[in-house]
Motif scaffolding. Structure first.
Motif, PDB file in Angstrom:
ATOM      1  N   ALA A 133       1.008  -1.139  -0.501  1.00 19.46           N
ATOM      2  CA  ALA A 133       0.062  -0.045  -0.464  1.00 19.46           C
ATOM      3  C   ALA A 133       0.724   1.579  -0.390  1.00 19.46           C
ATOM      4  CB  ALA A 133      -1.169  -0.131   1.082  1.00 19.46           C
ATOM      5  N   GLY A 134      -0.013   2.635  -0.743  1.00 21.49           N
ATOM      6  CA  GLY A 134       0.749   3.919  -0.368  1.00 21.49           C
ATOM      7  C   GLY A 134       0.264   4.472  -0.573  1.00 21.49           C
ATOM      8  N   HIS A 135       0.507   6.138   0.493  1.00 26.64           N
ATOM      9  CA  HIS A 135      -0.297   6.291   1.098  1.00 26.64           C
ATOM     10  C   HIS A 135      -0.146   7.830   0.806  1.00 26.64           C
ATOM     11  CE1 HIS A 135      -1.914   3.484   3.289  1.00 26.64           C
ATOM     12  NE2 HIS A 135      -0.420   3.257   4.043  1.00 26.64           N
ATOM     13  N   PRO A 136      -0.500   8.742  -1.140  1.00 25.57           N
ATOM     14  CA  PRO A 136       0.170  10.158  -0.830  1.00 25.57           C
ATOM     15  C   PRO A 136      -0.635  10.775   0.109  1.00 25.57           C
ATOM     16  CG  PRO A 136      -1.425   8.951  -3.113  1.00 25.57           C
ATOM     17  CD  PRO A 136      -1.735   7.790  -1.511  1.00 25.57           C
ATOM     18  N   GLU A 137      -1.991  10.418   0.605  1.00 24.94           N
ATOM     19  CA  GLU A 137      -2.071  12.194   1.575  1.00 24.94           C
ATOM     20  C   GLU A 137      -1.961  11.509   2.813  1.00 24.94           C
ATOM     21  OE1 GLU A 137      -7.085  13.089   0.769  1.00 24.94           O
ATOM     22  OE2 GLU A 137      -6.748  11.755  -1.266  1.00 24.94           O
ATOM     23  N   GLY A 138      -1.341  11.095   2.775  1.00 22.98           N
ATOM     24  CA  GLY A 138      -0.204  10.307   4.695  1.00 22.98           C
ATOM     25  C   GLY A 138      -1.780   9.328   4.895  1.00 22.98           C
ATOM     26  N   ALA A 139      -1.537   8.632   6.250  1.00 24.00           N
ATOM     27  CA  ALA A 139      -2.664   7.329   6.679  1.00 24.00           C
ATOM     28  C   ALA A 139      -3.101   8.567   7.856  1.00 24.00           C
ATOM     29  CB  ALA A 139      -1.718   5.776   6.869  1.00 24.00           C
ATOM     30  N   PRO A 140      -4.393   8.532   8.677  1.00 21.46           N
ATOM     31  CA  PRO A 140      -4.941   8.594   9.663  1.00 21.46           C
ATOM     32  C   PRO A 140      -4.599   8.526  10.768  1.00 21.46           C
ATOM     33  CG  PRO A 140      -6.263   7.888   7.835  1.00 21.46           C
ATOM     34  CD  PRO A 140      -5.294   7.947   7.705  1.00 21.46           C
ATOM     35  N   ASP A 141      -3.934   7.177  10.918  1.00 20.87           N
ATOM     36  CA  ASP A 141      -3.184   6.377  12.589  1.00 20.87           C
ATOM     37  C   ASP A 141      -1.634   6.119  12.189  1.00 20.87           C
ATOM     38  OD1 ASP A 141      -6.438   6.720  13.244  1.00 20.87           O
ATOM     39  OD2 ASP A 141      -5.732   4.428  12.634  1.00 20.87           O
ATOM     40  N   ILE A 142      -0.950   6.691  11.545  1.00 23.13           N
ATOM     41  CA  ILE A 142      -0.080   6.410  11.128  1.00 23.13           C
ATOM     42  C   ILE A 142       0.987   7.570  10.270  1.00 23.13           C
ATOM     43  CG2 ILE A 142       2.096   4.860  10.415  1.00 23.13           C
ATOM     44  CD1 ILE A 142      -0.652   3.229   8.824  1.00 23.13           C
ATOM     45  N   LYS A 143       1.830   8.131  11.564  1.00 24.49           N
ATOM     46  CA  LYS A 143       2.869   9.046  11.297  1.00 24.49           C
ATOM     47  C   LYS A 143       3.959   8.791   9.791  1.00 24.49           C
ATOM     48  CE  LYS A 143       2.805  10.615  15.823  1.00 24.49           C
ATOM     49  NZ  LYS A 143       4.096  11.068  17.027  1.00 24.49           N
ATOM     50  N   PRO A 144       4.313   9.617   9.316  1.00 31.52           N
ATOM     51  CA  PRO A 144       4.857  10.059   8.300  1.00 31.52           C
ATOM     52  C   PRO A 144       6.543   9.048   8.033  1.00 31.52           C
ATOM     53  CG  PRO A 144       4.066  11.755   8.220  1.00 31.52           C
ATOM     54  CD  PRO A 144       3.474  11.587   9.733  1.00 31.52           C
ATOM     55  N   ASP A 145       6.609   9.158   9.113  1.00 33.76           N
ATOM     56  CA  ASP A 145       8.415   8.599   9.619  1.00 33.76           C
ATOM     57  C   ASP A 145       7.715   7.237  10.280  1.00 33.76           C
ATOM     58  OD1 ASP A 145       6.926   9.273  11.941  1.00 33.76           O
ATOM     59  OD2 ASP A 145       8.459   9.182  13.094  1.00 33.76           O
ATOM     60  N   VAL A 146       7.213   6.592  10.222  1.00 37.75           N
ATOM     61  CA  VAL A 146       6.447   5.169  10.740  1.00 37.75           C
ATOM     62  C   VAL A 146       6.538   4.755   9.490  1.00 37.75           C
ATOM     63  CG1 VAL A 146       4.855   3.653  11.976  1.00 37.75           C
ATOM     64  CG2 VAL A 146       5.745   5.300  13.216  1.00 37.75           C
ATOM     65  N   ILE A 147       5.451   5.479   8.650  1.00 35.42           N
ATOM     66  CA  ILE A 147       4.879   5.147   6.671  1.00 35.42           C
ATOM     67  C   ILE A 147       6.509   4.670   6.184  1.00 35.42           C
ATOM     68  CG2 ILE A 147       3.833   5.894   5.130  1.00 35.42           C
ATOM     69  CD1 ILE A 147       2.067   6.982   5.803  1.00 35.42           C
ATOM     70  N   ARG A 148       7.626   5.945   6.367  1.00 36.28           N
ATOM     71  CA  ARG A 148       8.750   5.127   5.618  1.00 36.28           C
ATOM     72  C   ARG A 148       9.382   4.487   5.772  1.00 36.28           C
ATOM     73  NH1 ARG A 148      14.055   7.620   6.482  1.00 36.28           N
ATOM     74  NH2 ARG A 148      15.570   7.619   4.922  1.00 36.28           N
ATOM     75  N   ALA A 149       9.775   4.254   7.328  1.00 38.56           N
ATOM     76  CA  ALA A 149      10.158   3.471   8.316  1.00 38.56           C
ATOM     77  C   ALA A 149       9.622   1.029   7.459  1.00 38.56           C
ATOM     78  CB  ALA A 149      10.196   3.072   9.283  1.00 38.56           C
ATOM     79  N   PHE A 150       8.243   1.580   7.401  1.00 33.78           N
ATOM     80  CA  PHE A 150       7.646   0.725   7.098  1.00 33.78           C
ATOM     81  C   PHE A 150       8.234   0.354   5.589  1.00 33.78           C
ATOM     82  CE2 PHE A 150       4.666   0.139  10.661  1.00 33.78           C
ATOM     83  CZ  PHE A 150       4.903  -1.196  10.607  1.00 33.78           C
ATOM     84  N   LEU A 151       7.873   1.564   4.523  1.00 31.54           N
ATOM     85  CA  LEU A 151       8.740   1.320   3.058  1.00 31.54           C
ATOM     86  C   LEU A 151       9.646   0.860   3.334  1.00 31.54           C
ATOM     87  CD1 LEU A 151       7.690   1.494   0.162  1.00 31.54           C
ATOM     88  CD2 LEU A 151       8.663   3.958   0.396  1.00 31.54           C
ATOM     89  N   LEU A 152      10.867   1.130   3.646  1.00 29.55           N
ATOM     90  CA  LEU A 152      12.573   0.634   3.682  1.00 29.55           C
ATOM     91  C   LEU A 152      12.283  -1.122   4.316  1.00 29.55           C
ATOM     92  CD1 LEU A 152      14.247   4.222   5.148  1.00 29.55           C
ATOM     93  CD2 LEU A 152      13.521   3.093   2.627  1.00 29.55           C
ATOM     94  N   GLN A 153      11.884  -0.985   5.235  1.00 29.04           N
ATOM     95  CA  GLN A 153      10.976  -2.530   5.724  1.00 29.04           C
ATOM     96  C   GLN A 153      11.356  -3.844   4.803  1.00 29.04           C
ATOM     97  OE1 GLN A 153       9.690  -2.746   9.729  1.00 29.04           O
ATOM     98  NE2 GLN A 153      10.376  -4.960   9.538  1.00 29.04           N
ATOM     99  N   LYS A 154      10.091  -3.271   3.635  1.00 31.13           N
ATOM    100  CA  LYS A 154       9.594  -3.358   2.409  1.00 31.13           C
ATOM    101  C   LYS A 154      10.303  -3.465   1.546  1.00 31.13           C
ATOM    102  CE  LYS A 154       4.395  -2.440   4.173  1.00 31.13           C
ATOM    103  NZ  LYS A 154       3.840  -1.534   3.545  1.00 31.13           N
ATOM    104  N   HIS A 155      11.229  -2.519   1.254  1.00 25.84           N
ATOM    105  CA  HIS A 155      12.628  -2.786   0.390  1.00 25.84           C
ATOM    106  C   HIS A 155      13.569  -3.650   0.688  1.00 25.84           C
ATOM    107  CE1 HIS A 155      11.335   0.790  -1.232  1.00 25.84           C
ATOM    108  NE2 HIS A 155      12.111   0.475  -2.933  1.00 25.84           N
ATOM    109  N   GLU A 156      13.860  -4.376   2.355  1.00 24.02           N
ATOM    110  CA  GLU A 156      15.167  -5.141   2.575  1.00 24.02           C
ATOM    111  C   GLU A 156      14.249  -6.334   2.353  1.00 24.02           C
ATOM    112  OE1 GLU A 156      15.581  -4.492   7.032  1.00 24.02           O
ATOM    113  OE2 GLU A 156      16.777  -2.500   6.861  1.00 24.02           O
TER     114      GLU A 156
END
Length: 280
Positions: A133-156
């Motif tokens: 999942a991607g969130h162009p408008e952000g996610a209501p319950d998730i902070k941007p830095d957490v979204i970024r961390a999850f994305l980088l984890q998915k890259h790993e």
């Protein structure tokens, strides 16, 4: 050089989305979808597993590519998740999934899409392509830095997987916001191609309902302000307002790996025919 993401007519490729019930009970719609199209099969927690598997099988038999929604929190146990993915691959020929956290009144042991990815079951069962999942408008319950961390984890996790990964977004209506978000992803170091969600032609009253459900009210407010609330409500929504700017971005920024991914759960029968005529 011609951009491989664009057809000769300059249009971007598209996929579609259907509910299991739509696939099973209105299979005549499948004849209007070009062969080889990815069809996302939703799992909103209201369809039995047998229906989901039957829908995926019907899509495979129709020459289409079923992309099964795998909603982590909806599985009451790891065994339930394992049973679902094994049935989808062995009985329905599924090779692509959308891995999302999903919503549930009571979450099971799999609390995120990352937990499903870490299990290794997608590789073990022959899944070749995984959408996250991607969130162009952000996610209501998730902070941007957490979204970024999850994305980088998915890259790993992707680096250790045999599958190809991509990002798929919820539908939206503000192409400028999407473009800014794509630039943000690039700054984060994202390497996944991005498929941008686009709603099909629909009455504004219908879009209001789905926008509230999907959490994209801000984007819908942008659309209403742009065309005037009263006029927009009467005239309905034209997806070209999203698609054309994205096509222009592909031409002007050839290194930007993005294409629209229309969400056709909102489309009527005649509008599926229109998509088929436009995109293939």
């Amino acid at each position: 050089m011609t951009d491989q993401r664009l057809f000769a007519n300059g249009r971007l490729a598209a996929s579609t989305e259907m509910s299991p019930k739509q696939v099973v009970e209105k299979s005549e719609l499948l004849a209007h979808i070009p062969a080889g199209t990815q069809v996302y099969v939703t799992d909103l927690g209201n369809a039995p597993e047998d229906t989901i598997v039957a829908a995926a099988r019907k899509l495979t038999d129709s020459g289409l590519i079923p992309v099964a929604h795998m909603a982590a929190r909806r599985y009451p146990s790891f065994e339930a998740f394992e049973r679902r993915i094994k049935r989808l691959t062995s009985e329905a020929g599924v090779t692509e999934v959308l891995a999302i956290a999903g919503e549930a009144d009571k979450a099971g042991p799999l609390t995120s899409s990352v937990k499903m990815l870490e299990s290794g079951l997608f590789d073990q069962t022959g899944i070749r392509k995984i959408a996250v999942a991607g969130h162009p408008e952000g996610a209501p319950d998730i902070k941007p830095d957490v979204i970024r961390a999850f994305l980088l984890q998915k890259h790993e996790l992707a680096a250790a997987s045999d599958a190809e990964f991509r990002i798929v977004t919820q539908f939206g209506f503000d192409p400028h916001r999407v473009s800014l978000w794509l630039d943000e992803l690039r700054a984060w170091g994202n390497k996944f191609p991005v498929h941008v969600g686009v709603a099909g032609p629909a009455k504004m009253t219908t879009l209001l309902k789905f926008a509230a459900f999907a959490g994209v009210e801000n984007s819908l407010n942008f659309l209403k302000k742009r065309g005037g609330a009263v006029v927009s409500m009467l005239a309905g929504y034209d997806p070209e307002t999203m698609v054309e700017p994205l096509e222009s971005r592909v031409v002007s920024q050839p290194d930007s790996a993005t294409r629209p991914d229309p969400c056709l759960s909102l489309w009527r029968h005649r509008e599926v025919r229109r998509l088929a005529a436009r995109t293939r």
